[in-house]
Design a protein around this motif. Structure first.
Motif, PDB file in Angstrom:
ATOM      1  N   ILE A  64       0.834  -1.204   0.000  1.00 39.88           N
ATOM      2  CA  ILE A  64       0.000   0.000   0.000  1.00 39.88           C
ATOM      3  C   ILE A  64       0.875   1.263   0.000  1.00 39.88           C
ATOM      4  O   ILE A  64       0.510   2.272  -0.595  1.00 39.88           O
ATOM      5  CB  ILE A  64      -1.023   0.014   1.177  1.00 39.88           C
ATOM      6  CG1 ILE A  64      -0.371  -0.248   2.534  1.00 39.88           C
ATOM      7  CG2 ILE A  64      -2.113  -1.010   0.919  1.00 39.88           C
ATOM      8  CD1 ILE A  64      -1.354  -0.218   3.722  1.00 39.88           C
ATOM      9  N   GLU A  65       2.048   1.198   0.626  1.00 38.15           N
ATOM     10  CA  GLU A  65       2.962   2.349   0.638  1.00 38.15           C
ATOM     11  C   GLU A  65       3.510   2.596  -0.770  1.00 38.15           C
ATOM     12  O   GLU A  65       3.619   3.749  -1.211  1.00 38.15           O
ATOM     13  CB  GLU A  65       4.129   2.108   1.613  1.00 38.15           C
ATOM     14  CG  GLU A  65       3.750   2.109   3.096  1.00 38.15           C
ATOM     15  CD  GLU A  65       3.083   0.826   3.576  1.00 38.15           C
ATOM     16  OE1 GLU A  65       3.155  -0.208   2.861  1.00 38.15           O
ATOM     17  OE2 GLU A  65       2.470   0.836   4.664  1.00 38.15           O
ATOM     18  N   GLN A  85       0.900   7.038   6.907  1.00 39.27           N
ATOM     19  CA  GLN A  85      -0.470   6.519   6.888  1.00 39.27           C
ATOM     20  C   GLN A  85      -1.211   7.045   8.110  1.00 39.27           C
ATOM     21  O   GLN A  85      -0.625   7.079   9.196  1.00 39.27           O
ATOM     22  CB  GLN A  85      -0.397   5.003   6.938  1.00 39.27           C
ATOM     23  CG  GLN A  85      -1.665   4.343   6.489  1.00 39.27           C
ATOM     24  CD  GLN A  85      -1.767   2.906   6.952  1.00 39.27           C
ATOM     25  OE1 GLN A  85      -2.639   2.568   7.744  1.00 39.27           O
ATOM     26  NE2 GLN A  85      -0.856   2.074   6.501  1.00 39.27           N
ATOM     27  N   ARG A 107      -5.267   6.792   8.657  1.00 41.51           N
ATOM     28  CA  ARG A 107      -6.322   5.834   8.976  1.00 41.51           C
ATOM     29  C   ARG A 107      -7.034   5.385   7.713  1.00 41.51           C
ATOM     30  O   ARG A 107      -6.812   5.936   6.637  1.00 41.51           O
ATOM     31  CB  ARG A 107      -7.329   6.366  10.021  1.00 41.51           C
ATOM     32  CG  ARG A 107      -8.049   7.637   9.668  1.00 41.51           C
ATOM     33  CD  ARG A 107      -9.259   7.862  10.578  1.00 41.51           C
ATOM     34  NE  ARG A 107     -10.358   7.011  10.161  1.00 41.51           N
ATOM     35  CZ  ARG A 107     -11.632   7.231  10.489  1.00 41.51           C
ATOM     36  NH1 ARG A 107     -11.964   8.245  11.255  1.00 41.51           N
ATOM     37  NH2 ARG A 107     -12.584   6.432  10.054  1.00 41.51           N
ATOM     38  N   ALA A 108      -7.888   4.371   7.854  1.00 39.77           N
ATOM     39  CA  ALA A 108      -8.662   3.874   6.721  1.00 39.77           C
ATOM     40  C   ALA A 108     -10.121   4.278   6.902  1.00 39.77           C
ATOM     41  O   ALA A 108     -10.587   4.453   8.028  1.00 39.77           O
ATOM     42  CB  ALA A 108      -8.538   2.356   6.636  1.00 39.77           C
ATOM     43  N   VAL A 121      -7.509   3.621   2.173  1.00 41.72           N
ATOM     44  CA  VAL A 121      -6.426   3.761   3.140  1.00 41.72           C
ATOM     45  C   VAL A 121      -5.810   5.145   2.941  1.00 41.72           C
ATOM     46  O   VAL A 121      -5.304   5.456   1.862  1.00 41.72           O
ATOM     47  CB  VAL A 121      -5.352   2.665   2.962  1.00 41.72           C
ATOM     48  CG1 VAL A 121      -4.245   2.843   4.000  1.00 41.72           C
ATOM     49  CG2 VAL A 121      -5.970   1.274   3.082  1.00 41.72           C
TER      50      VAL A 121
END
Lengths: 257, 257
Positions: A60-61, A81, A83-84, A122
């Motif tokens: 995801i990064e 990051q 939060r989602a 995300v």
């Protein structure tokens, strides 16, 4: 016409994760102003943060970085990051807009295609010096520009909420970790770093306390040089102690403003 | 045999989001001990935090609560989201284990079923009083029990990392927001709340400073009552000021230990 990731997910759906994507909240600072980078997609009338789909071969990064580069031309950003976001109401606006959007691609898509389902987003944020950025807008964007955080345009989905949560996380973060290295000149005055903190925190900070606490962390060093900013004003210059600064990034350097 | 959500996702795949799930890190405190709730699935030899799939009709927060209840019997927990985890290596262990797991269901599944792809995990944590919890383990779990956070068993996937990130988030959180309301008796002594903070932060805190800072927040009130804990020891009792406590939950009550 350059291909976009919207086209790609329609052509190669098996290369992407389903029901989950990343949204990047890109904050920009310059001379007492805090802004956020927003885009206005061609087919739609509201603005969004810049985001996109995740490939099965990347983290995801990595997705956050690839998307920031491909859609805005911004490279080497340090993403955090925060939060989602995920609830079924995301798909109500989402699917209507996504349908307008997919029309642009010219690819025939059924009304019940999985990309119209609800996506968990995300959220990542980053902070950069906006005067140094040359924005390259994406294929399907009418506009991509910086907006002052206290004067945002109408936003799509829950993106206003996403931006406000990113700002909350950024403010909490700078109470615990140093910032400024890429946002100020190599040498800066105390009033300059003071303004940076005040602008991001969105509140005035007592001059003396601020300087005292900042010096106590050891992340800045006073130089034997002054900056001439007027006939009778020549404040001292400071620079970051990069070693202490990096230590602070690793282990925290509580300022607790 | 009671049905599990593993069975359900195989029978009704269209009711679930793909490639994204929630993982709950359930911390438990009791009398100077901090533990985490882990389960050991029947088909596997390692332990995991308790997690599960997200239905298309529910938010990620609702999923976290439903899963906590259905898999552990725990109700009304206050979950805090901390971060999401997602990279392709998650599917290496994941798919091998998931295949062992799906065999249990007795349902025929192809080797390239989408549930063997990589899942983004949205991490939530909560903190509860573990002596008051009656655990009800899930259908496919050999064991479900509390483990001391400094003496964990072998964990699956990246779950050790997930627990350590959850603990980091919990520690950051309690520097900014009050805790203790559901973890201590209605009336408690200063040494009791001091132990709570020391145990969760995992470090000693100076007695005087701790009491001074805590009193300054206004979230606890000294009572005109003592607790007799020995022939010559009768410390005063305190209780939470629920209004100030709730205000602190809303707006923060910086302790900055």
């Amino acid at each position: 016409m350059k291909q976009s990731d919207i086209d790609d997910i329609l052509i190669n759906p098996d290369q992407y994760l389903r029901n989950v994507l990343v949204d990047n909240v890109i904050f920009g600072y310059h001379n007492k102003e805090l802004k956020v980078l927003l885009q206005q997609p061609i087919a739609l009338d509201k603005w969004t943060v810049t985001g996109g789909y995740i490939k099965k071969t990347e983290s995801i990064e990595e997705a956050a970085n690839r998307i920031a580069y491909s859609r805005t031309g911004l490279k080497n950003l340090f993403f955090q990051q925060f939060r989602a976001f995920g609830n079924p109401t995301r798909s109500i606006d989402g699917s209507k807009n996504a349908k307008n959007f997919t029309k642009l691609s010219g690819i025939e898509v059924p009304d019940d295609l999985w990309i119209f389902d609800y996506f968990v987003s995300v959220g990542f944020y980053t902070l950069t010096e906006f005067s140094m950025v040359k924005i390259e807008k994406g294929v399907y964007e009418a506009e991509c520009q910086w907006w002052p955080i206290d004067d945002l345009p109408a936003l799509m989905f829950d993106h206003e909420h996403i931006i406000s949560e990113a700002l909350k996380a950024l403010r909490l973060h700078i109470a615990h970790y140093p910032i400024g290295y890429e946002l100020l000149s190599e040498k800066f005055t105390l009033p300059e770093i003071h303004s940076l903190y005040e602008t991001i925190l969105g509140k005035p900070l007592d001059d003396r306390n601020f300087a005292k606490r900042l010096m106590a962390t050891g992340i800045i060093v006073k130089l034997n040089e002054t900056k001439r900013i007027g006939a009778h004003r020549s404040p001292f210059l400071y620079r970051f102690d990069k070693e202490k600064y990096n230590e602070g990034l690793e282990n925290g350097a509580a300022l607790a403003f």
